[in-house]
Structure formats: structure tokens, C-alpha cells
Design a protein around this motif. Structure first.
Motif, PDB file in Angstrom:
ATOM      1  N   ALA A 110       0.886  -1.605   0.206  1.00 48.39           N
ATOM      2  CA  ALA A 110       0.010  -0.065  -0.339  1.00 48.39           C
ATOM      3  C   ALA A 110       0.709   0.886  -0.061  1.00 48.39           C
ATOM      4  O   ALA A 110       2.227   1.010   0.645  1.00 48.39           O
ATOM      5  CB  ALA A 110      -0.763  -0.150   1.359  1.00 48.39           C
ATOM      6  N   PHE A 111       0.059   2.349  -0.581  1.00 45.49           N
ATOM      7  CA  PHE A 111       1.220   3.855  -0.532  1.00 45.49           C
ATOM      8  C   PHE A 111      -0.107   4.856  -0.804  1.00 45.49           C
ATOM      9  O   PHE A 111      -1.032   4.783  -1.282  1.00 45.49           O
ATOM     10  CB  PHE A 111       2.303   3.524  -2.074  1.00 45.49           C
ATOM     11  N   ARG A 112       0.126   5.967  -0.324  1.00 43.83           N
ATOM     12  CA  ARG A 112       0.448   6.464  -0.264  1.00 43.83           C
ATOM     13  C   ARG A 112      -0.472   7.659  -1.291  1.00 43.83           C
ATOM     14  O   ARG A 112       1.285   7.627  -2.018  1.00 43.83           O
ATOM     15  CB  ARG A 112       0.271   7.725   0.895  1.00 43.83           C
ATOM     16  N   LEU A 113      -0.873   8.687  -1.517  1.00 41.73           N
ATOM     17  CA  LEU A 113      -1.230   8.907  -3.468  1.00 41.73           C
ATOM     18  C   LEU A 113      -2.283  10.253  -3.077  1.00 41.73           C
ATOM     19  O   LEU A 113      -3.244  10.443  -1.973  1.00 41.73           O
ATOM     20  CB  LEU A 113      -1.941   7.991  -4.280  1.00 41.73           C
ATOM     21  N   ALA A 114      -1.581  12.054  -3.310  1.00 40.30           N
ATOM     22  CA  ALA A 114      -1.731  12.993  -3.183  1.00 40.30           C
ATOM     23  C   ALA A 114      -1.763  12.894  -4.902  1.00 40.30           C
ATOM     24  O   ALA A 114      -1.378  13.063  -5.885  1.00 40.30           O
ATOM     25  CB  ALA A 114      -0.831  13.984  -2.574  1.00 40.30           C
ATOM     26  N   LEU A 115      -3.307  14.188  -5.128  1.00 37.03           N
ATOM     27  CA  LEU A 115      -3.971  13.742  -6.799  1.00 37.03           C
ATOM     28  C   LEU A 115      -4.863  14.707  -6.438  1.00 37.03           C
ATOM     29  O   LEU A 115      -6.287  15.106  -5.898  1.00 37.03           O
ATOM     30  CB  LEU A 115      -4.614  12.134  -7.326  1.00 37.03           C
ATOM     31  N   GLY A 116      -4.820  16.186  -7.016  1.00 39.61           N
ATOM     32  CA  GLY A 116      -5.737  16.819  -6.789  1.00 39.61           C
ATOM     33  C   GLY A 116      -5.956  17.428  -5.375  1.00 39.61           C
ATOM     34  O   GLY A 116      -4.546  17.734  -4.726  1.00 39.61           O
ATOM     35  N   PRO A 117      -7.327  17.513  -4.908  1.00 42.44           N
ATOM     36  CA  PRO A 117      -6.790  18.753  -3.415  1.00 42.44           C
ATOM     37  C   PRO A 117      -7.377  16.706  -2.487  1.00 42.44           C
ATOM     38  O   PRO A 117      -7.595  17.306  -1.016  1.00 42.44           O
ATOM     39  CB  PRO A 117      -8.365  19.224  -3.717  1.00 42.44           C
ATOM     40  N   ALA A 118      -6.714  16.125  -2.971  1.00 44.07           N
ATOM     41  CA  ALA A 118      -7.471  14.802  -1.877  1.00 44.07           C
ATOM     42  C   ALA A 118      -6.233  13.988  -1.898  1.00 44.07           C
ATOM     43  O   ALA A 118      -5.246  13.651  -2.722  1.00 44.07           O
ATOM     44  CB  ALA A 118      -8.444  14.040  -2.572  1.00 44.07           C
TER      45      ALA A 118
END
Length: 126
Positions: A22-30
Motif C-alpha cells: 500500500a502507498f499514499r497518493l496525493a492527487l488534486g485536493p485529495a
């Protein structure tokens, strides 16, 4: 179905870290958490040292995408993956081009030639 790959950002999948991962992802404001799991129900696929090109009879990969913010945490997509299909979940679109997993990467890290090529895009302006 033809997928316009130019609108996708490559997901930072590091197959050498093994599965599940699993990994975190920032995309746009989310902000999202992307989790990838591999299920092998046919144990004979694990013998012989050959790589698994998913999906195949007895083995598949599932992606679960959870929006962490803004707002309350919510699963926006959970699907068994098939290369070349575009999956839509809430404001996201996900596509996988290839999934090759060495059985030694199931539950274990190592450089065994596993590779997952996938992308994500927003479906509309946020």
C-alpha cells in the motif's frame, strides 16, 4: 475499449516491495491510500519458479483505493484488475497495463522481476 493513457499519472508501484503493498497518493485536493493484493487460490501456480501474469485462472490482483481526505475516509474503488480496462470510482479513474508477479514477491520483498504498470487520473476537475 481504447484508453487514453496520456491523461494518466503512473502509480508508484514498487513490485520489489512485494504484495500486499500500500502507498499514499496525493492527487488534486485529495489524499488516497492505494492497496494492491494478490490472491493465488491454485497453489500449483506457486511451484516451478515461473512468474504469474495476472489475471490467470487461479490468481488475480485486487486494487482498493481509499480517500483519506478531504472529508471522512471512504473506499472509492475496489476491483479485481484486468489489463487495459478503465475502472471508475468516485472522482478517480484507474487503469492497469500489466501485472507480472514472481511468487517470491508474495508476502516478501526482493528483486525477482515482478512488475506492475498502472495509472490513475481524475475523472473531473475538483
Amino acid at each position: 475499449m481504447s484508453v487514453d493513457l496520456s491523461r494518466y499519472m503512473r502509480l508508484p508501484v514498487n513490485a520489489d516491495e512485494g504484495f500486499p503493498q500500500a502507498f499514499r497518493l496525493a492527487l488534486g485536493p485529495a489524499t488516497y491510500t492505494v492497496a494492491l493484493t494478490v490472491t493465488v487460490v491454485e497453489e500449483t501456480l506457486l511451484a516451478g519458479g515461473r512468474k504469474l501474469t495476472l489475471p490467470m485462472p487461479g490468481a488475480f490482483m485486487v486494487a482498493t483505493v481509499t480517500r483519506e481526505s478531504p472529508g471522512p475516509e471512504r473506499i472509492v474503488l475496489r476491483r479485481k484488475l484486468v489489463p487495459g480496462l478503465e475502472y471508475e470510482g468516485a472522482e478517480l479513474a484507474l487503469v492497469v497495463l500489466s501485472m507480472v508477479v514472481d511468487p517470491r514477491n508474495l508476502g516478501s520483498a526482493g528483486t525477482f522481476g515482478s512488475e506492475v504498470l498502472a495509472g490513475v487520473a481524475t475523472r473531473w476537475a475538483s
